[in-house]
Design a protein around this motif. Structure first.
Motif, PDB file in Angstrom:
ATOM      1  N   GLN A 159       0.863  -1.170   0.000  1.00 28.39           N
ATOM      2  CA  GLN A 159       0.000   0.000   0.000  1.00 28.39           C
ATOM      3  C   GLN A 159       0.902   1.222   0.000  1.00 28.39           C
ATOM      4  O   GLN A 159       1.975   1.211   0.607  1.00 28.39           O
ATOM      5  CB  GLN A 159      -0.887  -0.002   1.245  1.00 28.39           C
ATOM      6  N   LEU A 160       0.491   2.257  -0.680  1.00 28.16           N
ATOM      7  CA  LEU A 160       1.266   3.489  -0.750  1.00 28.16           C
ATOM      8  C   LEU A 160       0.474   4.613  -0.112  1.00 28.16           C
ATOM      9  O   LEU A 160      -0.713   4.782  -0.414  1.00 28.16           O
ATOM     10  CB  LEU A 160       1.595   3.840  -2.204  1.00 28.16           C
ATOM     11  N   PHE A 161       1.092   5.349   0.802  1.00 31.90           N
ATOM     12  CA  PHE A 161       0.508   6.558   1.369  1.00 31.90           C
ATOM     13  C   PHE A 161       1.341   7.741   0.919  1.00 31.90           C
ATOM     14  O   PHE A 161       2.569   7.685   0.945  1.00 31.90           O
ATOM     15  CB  PHE A 161       0.527   6.529   2.911  1.00 31.90           C
ATOM     16  N   ILE A 162       0.678   8.812   0.528  1.00 26.57           N
ATOM     17  CA  ILE A 162       1.344  10.083   0.226  1.00 26.57           C
ATOM     18  C   ILE A 162       0.696  11.104   1.146  1.00 26.57           C
ATOM     19  O   ILE A 162      -0.514  11.338   1.064  1.00 26.57           O
ATOM     20  CB  ILE A 162       1.176  10.481  -1.252  1.00 26.57           C
ATOM     21  N   THR A 163       1.484  11.674   2.040  1.00 27.19           N
ATOM     22  CA  THR A 163       0.917  12.555   3.056  1.00 27.19           C
ATOM     23  C   THR A 163       0.749  13.975   2.521  1.00 27.19           C
ATOM     24  O   THR A 163       1.651  14.540   1.931  1.00 27.19           O
ATOM     25  CB  THR A 163       1.797  12.578   4.315  1.00 27.19           C
ATOM     26  N   ALA A 164      -0.440  14.522   2.754  1.00 28.88           N
ATOM     27  CA  ALA A 164      -0.722  15.911   2.387  1.00 28.88           C
ATOM     28  C   ALA A 164      -0.725  16.797   3.630  1.00 28.88           C
ATOM     29  O   ALA A 164      -0.972  17.991   3.549  1.00 28.88           O
ATOM     30  CB  ALA A 164      -2.064  15.998   1.667  1.00 28.88           C
ATOM     31  N   SER A 165      -0.460  16.196   4.797  1.00 35.70           N
ATOM     32  CA  SER A 165      -0.306  16.922   6.055  1.00 35.70           C
ATOM     33  C   SER A 165       0.643  16.118   6.944  1.00 35.70           C
ATOM     34  O   SER A 165       0.826  14.917   6.733  1.00 35.70           O
ATOM     35  CB  SER A 165      -1.660  17.101   6.757  1.00 35.70           C
ATOM     36  N   ASP A 166       1.245  16.786   7.899  1.00 30.03           N
ATOM     37  CA  ASP A 166       2.038  16.064   8.893  1.00 30.03           C
ATOM     38  C   ASP A 166       1.114  15.122   9.652  1.00 30.03           C
ATOM     39  O   ASP A 166      -0.042  15.450   9.916  1.00 30.03           O
ATOM     40  CB  ASP A 166       2.670  17.025   9.895  1.00 30.03           C
TER      41      ASP A 166
END
Length: 136
Positions: A21-28
Motif C-alpha cells: 500500500q502506498l501513502f502520500i501525506t498531504a499533512s504532517d
C-alpha cells in the motif's frame, strides 16, 4: 487511489493487506506500525508491539504486505490528509460474511463500535496529542 482524511488521535483498529500500500501525506501526521508475526493465534494483537513514526507532509510511504497499521493520527487541529493507493478491490464492501474465525475480523466499516465487530486489540490505547496552533 483515494483520499483518507479526518481526525484521529489513537489506535482503535489495525489492518494489514496482502499487497503493498502506498501513502502520500498531504499533512504532517503520526502513523503506527506493527508486525503480523506478533499477532496471537486467536487474531488478538497487543498494542505494545505498535511503534509510532512522525511522517512529514509530502512523504511517499510504501507499506509492505502484512504490516499492521492504523488510520493516521493528526498532530494539529485541522486533521490529517493522505492519499492512499491500493491494489484494485482493496477495502471494498464485502459481499458475504461467512462467520468463520478468519472472516470475523473483516469489516468494510472501520469505525469503533460496529455491531458484531471482532475486538482484537489488547493493551494500552496509544494516543497522540495535537500541538496547539494560534490561527489569526
Amino acid at each position: 487511489m483515494g483520499w483518507c482524511l479526518g481526525h484521529n488521535h489513537k489506535i482503535n483498529m489495525v489492518e494489514y493487506h496482502k499487497t503493498c500500500q502506498l501513502f502520500i501525506t498531504a499533512s504532517d501526521c503520526v502513523m503506527f506500525f506493527g508486525e503480523k508475526k506478533n499477532m496471537e493465534f486467536n487474531q488478538v494483537y497487543n498494542t505494545k508491539y505498535m511503534e509510532g513514526f512522525f511522517i512529514p507532509k509530502g512523504t511517499a510511504l510504501k507499506i509492505n504486505p502484512e504490516v499492521l497499521h492504523c488510520t493516521p493520527c493528526n498532530i494539529n487541529s485541522y486533521g490529517f490528509k493522505v492519499i492512499s493507493v491500493n491494489v484494485r478491490h482493496t477495502n471494498e464492501p464485502l459481499e458475504i460474511q461467512t462467520g468463520d474465525r478468519k472472516d470475523r475480523t473483516l469489516f468494510a466499516n472501520r469505525e469503533a463500535g460496529v455491531e458484531g465487530a471482532f475486538c482484537g486489540l489488547k493493551g494500552d490505547t496509544i494516543a497522540v496529542y495535537q500541538k496547539t496552533q494560534n490561527f489569526r
